[in-house]
Design an enzyme around this catalytic site. Structure first.
Site, PDB file in Angstrom:
ATOM      1  N   ASP A  31      12.312 -13.037   4.445  1.00  0.00           N
ATOM      2  CA  ASP A  31      12.150 -11.876   3.551  1.00  0.00           C
ATOM      3  C   ASP A  31      12.317 -12.351   2.117  1.00  0.00           C
ATOM      4  OD1 ASP A  31      12.820  -8.518   4.217  1.00  0.00           O
ATOM      5  OD2 ASP A  31      12.707  -9.274   2.166  1.00  0.00           O
ATOM      6  N   ILE A  52       5.862 -14.434   2.005  1.00  0.00           N
ATOM      7  CA  ILE A  52       4.812 -14.792   2.980  1.00  0.00           C
ATOM      8  C   ILE A  52       3.580 -15.406   2.313  1.00  0.00           C
ATOM      9  CG2 ILE A  52       5.398 -13.270   4.922  1.00  0.00           C
ATOM     10  CD1 ILE A  52       3.082 -11.419   3.788  1.00  0.00           C
ATOM     11  N   ALA A  75       5.336  -5.786   3.226  1.00  0.00           N
ATOM     12  CA  ALA A  75       4.226  -5.104   2.545  1.00  0.00           C
ATOM     13  C   ALA A  75       4.757  -4.210   1.445  1.00  0.00           C
ATOM     14  CB  ALA A  75       3.439  -4.245   3.530  1.00  0.00           C
ATOM     15  N   ASN A  92      -0.409  -8.636  -2.136  1.00  0.00           N
ATOM     16  CA  ASN A  92       0.716  -8.688  -1.203  1.00  0.00           C
ATOM     17  C   ASN A  92       0.285  -8.438   0.233  1.00  0.00           C
ATOM     18  OD1 ASN A  92       3.733  -8.745  -2.155  1.00  0.00           O
ATOM     19  ND2 ASN A  92       2.537  -7.844  -3.788  1.00  0.00           N
ATOM     20  N   TYR A 141      -3.407   1.406  -0.534  1.00  0.00           N
ATOM     21  CA  TYR A 141      -2.436   1.039   0.502  1.00  0.00           C
ATOM     22  C   TYR A 141      -3.105   1.077   1.884  1.00  0.00           C
ATOM     23  CZ  TYR A 141       1.395   1.560   3.813  1.00  0.00           C
ATOM     24  OH  TYR A 141       2.234   1.411   4.898  1.00  0.00           O
ATOM     25  N   LEU A 190      10.096  11.407   1.192  1.00  0.00           N
ATOM     26  CA  LEU A 190      10.548  12.795   1.189  1.00  0.00           C
ATOM     27  C   LEU A 190      11.982  12.953   1.706  1.00  0.00           C
ATOM     28  CD1 LEU A 190       9.950  15.766   0.694  1.00  0.00           C
ATOM     29  CD2 LEU A 190       9.146  15.907   3.066  1.00  0.00           C
TER      30      LEU A 190
HETATM   31  N1  UDP Z   1       6.939  14.441  -1.083  1.00  0.00           N
HETATM   32  C1  UDP Z   1       7.416  15.393  -1.963  1.00  0.00           C
HETATM   33  N2  UDP Z   1       8.454  15.054  -2.783  1.00  0.00           N
HETATM   34  C2  UDP Z   1       9.032  13.804  -2.795  1.00  0.00           C
HETATM   35  C3  UDP Z   1       8.539  12.841  -1.883  1.00  0.00           C
HETATM   36  C4  UDP Z   1       7.476  13.190  -1.054  1.00  0.00           C
HETATM   37  O1  UDP Z   1       6.920  16.524  -1.997  1.00  0.00           O
HETATM   38  O2  UDP Z   1       9.967  13.551  -3.571  1.00  0.00           O
HETATM   39  C5  UDP Z   1       5.828  14.783  -0.169  1.00  0.00           C
HETATM   40  C6  UDP Z   1       4.612  13.874  -0.342  1.00  0.00           C
HETATM   41  O3  UDP Z   1       3.735  14.397  -1.311  1.00  0.00           O
HETATM   42  C7  UDP Z   1       4.029  13.908   1.066  1.00  0.00           C
HETATM   43  C8  UDP Z   1       5.247  14.076   1.978  1.00  0.00           C
HETATM   44  O4  UDP Z   1       6.298  14.569   1.141  1.00  0.00           O
HETATM   45  O5  UDP Z   1       3.211  15.028   1.223  1.00  0.00           O
HETATM   46  C9  UDP Z   1       5.698  12.763   2.601  1.00  0.00           C
HETATM   47  O6  UDP Z   1       5.761  11.784   1.581  1.00  0.00           O
HETATM   48  P1  UDP Z   1       6.437  10.382   1.796  1.00  0.00           P
HETATM   49  O7  UDP Z   1       6.387   9.661   0.468  1.00  0.00           O
HETATM   50  O8  UDP Z   1       7.790  10.536   2.419  1.00  0.00           O
HETATM   51  O9  UDP Z   1       5.521   9.652   2.868  1.00  0.00           O
HETATM   52  P2  UDP Z   1       3.948   9.317   2.919  1.00  0.00           P
HETATM   53  O10 UDP Z   1       3.331  10.432   3.694  1.00  0.00           O
HETATM   54  O11 UDP Z   1       3.440   9.191   1.512  1.00  0.00           O
HETATM   55  O12 UDP Z   1       3.906   8.017   3.657  1.00  0.00           O
END
Ligand code: UDP
Length: 326
Positions: A31, A52, A75, A92, A141, A190
């Site tokens: 890592d 990596i 990643a 990356n 991504y 989130l």
């Molecule tokens: N989200 C949000 N507020 C935050 C972080 C995320 O409203 O502070 C929303 C984001 O727009 C998405 C969902 O929560 O619709 C999940 O986001 P997260 O970044 O956790 O995961 P992702 O789906 O992007 O991999």
């Protein structure tokens, strides 16, 4: 089995390390600590600090150890960041992964489990996304992960590399021991942001958009416990013993929750309010992502154990109350 875990100091990787050690496998972690935490790796697990993309270092590593397989978690993984910094993501996630694959080939290591993502699908065209769903990523991504899935298909045909790409939906929660958990800096996900808002750490939670075409206008996601992801990786390695090919499986619980529903669940689990405010949409976010994991269940024999959102949130809450690596 002796497994090299690239990215074993990160969130999903560190749960994988513990899961494999508990399953009596031998593990080495590699890592670069760009987003991971050294403390997340148990002191008795061999740790090599490296990137990596560093071919010479990988070649030495493969010369010293005889690995049966590699699990590759290294990643960049933030949708919004990938939209702003695509070169970072292609370097990356794509270019550096090619270096790792080359080192594996030189060393004769022919089994790989690769962290992929639901972001390979783009905007869903079905309620539950299975492996046959079209792959049309809407951000760099997702593109970067899909490129490697395509490389792995070609690598099987050309070099016989056996691989499983696991497309995670939303990894969440923490080990029930609360000794490791999710800790990104800055935190963009989130569930940690909801729990930080509960704890009064930083500003109120921003809800990114309430005008999506979903039941309450906020984005719907399929949250899957991080230890259930770990168990799928071990099953995937075992699957490669009896199956030759480059396989892909979707990993989720098959149930979607909106941002508002996650907030309500967090209020239930913590017994405290979640201070929040509606904010503009975040670039690159599809409205809904929910998995069909039938293939993983049927072919890998996978079964999520912590499938309820409240259980997932409760495990994350235990970690966030006292986020100390142990
Ligand atoms: N989200 C949000 N507020 C935050 C972080 C995320 O409203 O502070 C929303 C984001 O727009 C998405 C969902 O929560 O619709 C999940 O986001 P997260 O970044 O956790 O995961 P992702 O789906 O992007 O991999």
């Amino acid at each position: 089995m002796k497994v090299l875990i690239c990215g074993g100091a990160g969130y999903v990787g560190s749960h994988m390390v513990r899961y494999l050690v508990a399953s009596k496998h031998e593990v080495v972690v590699y890592d670069d600590l760009s987003t991971g935490h050294r403390e997340a790796v148990p002191p008795d697990v061999p740790f090599v600090h490296g990137d990596i993309g560093d071919a010479a270092r990988l070649s030495r590593l493969f010369a010293v150890h005889s690995f049966d397989s590699v699990i590759h978690f290294c990643a960049r993984s933030l949708v919004g960041e990938s939209v702003a910094e695509p070169y970072l993501y292609y370097r990356n996630n794509v270019a550096n992964t090619l270096v790792l694959l080359g080192a594996m080939r030189d060393a004769g290591v022919d089994r790989l489990v690769f962290s992929s993502t639901a972001a390979v699908f783009g905007n869903p065209q079905a309620d539950a996304i299975d492996e046959t769903h079209p792959t049309e990523p809407i951000n760099p991504y997702g593109q970067s992960k899909l490129m490697i899935e395509r490389v792995l298909a070609d690598a099987f045909l050309a070099y016989g590399l056996r691989s499983v790409a696991l497309r995670y939906f939303n990894a969440a929660g923490a080990d029930p021991s609360a000794s490791i958990g999710e800790a990104h800096e800055p935190e963009t996900h989130l569930i940690p942001n909801v729990l930080k808002a509960v704890l009064g750490q930083g500003a109120a939670l921003k809800v990114f958009g309430d005008d999506y075409d979903t039941r309450d206008g906020t984005c719907v996601r399929d949250y899957i416990h991080v230890n259930d992801l770990a168990s799928a990786h071990l099953l995937a390695l075992e699957y490669l013993d009896g199956n030759e090919g480059a396989f892909t499986f979707n990993l989720g619980n098959g149930e979607g929750f909106s941002v508002r529903e996650v907030i309500a669940a967090a209020e239930r689990v913590t017994g405290r309010p979640v201070p929040h405010a509606i904010a503009p949409r975040r670039a690159g976010d599809p409205a809904t992502l929910v998995a069909s994991s039938l293939q993983a269940r049927q072919r890998l024999g996978w079964k999520p154990r912590m499938a309820s959102l409240d259980e997932i949130l409760a495990s994350a809450w235990q970690w966030h109350l006292e986020p100390n690596w142990r």
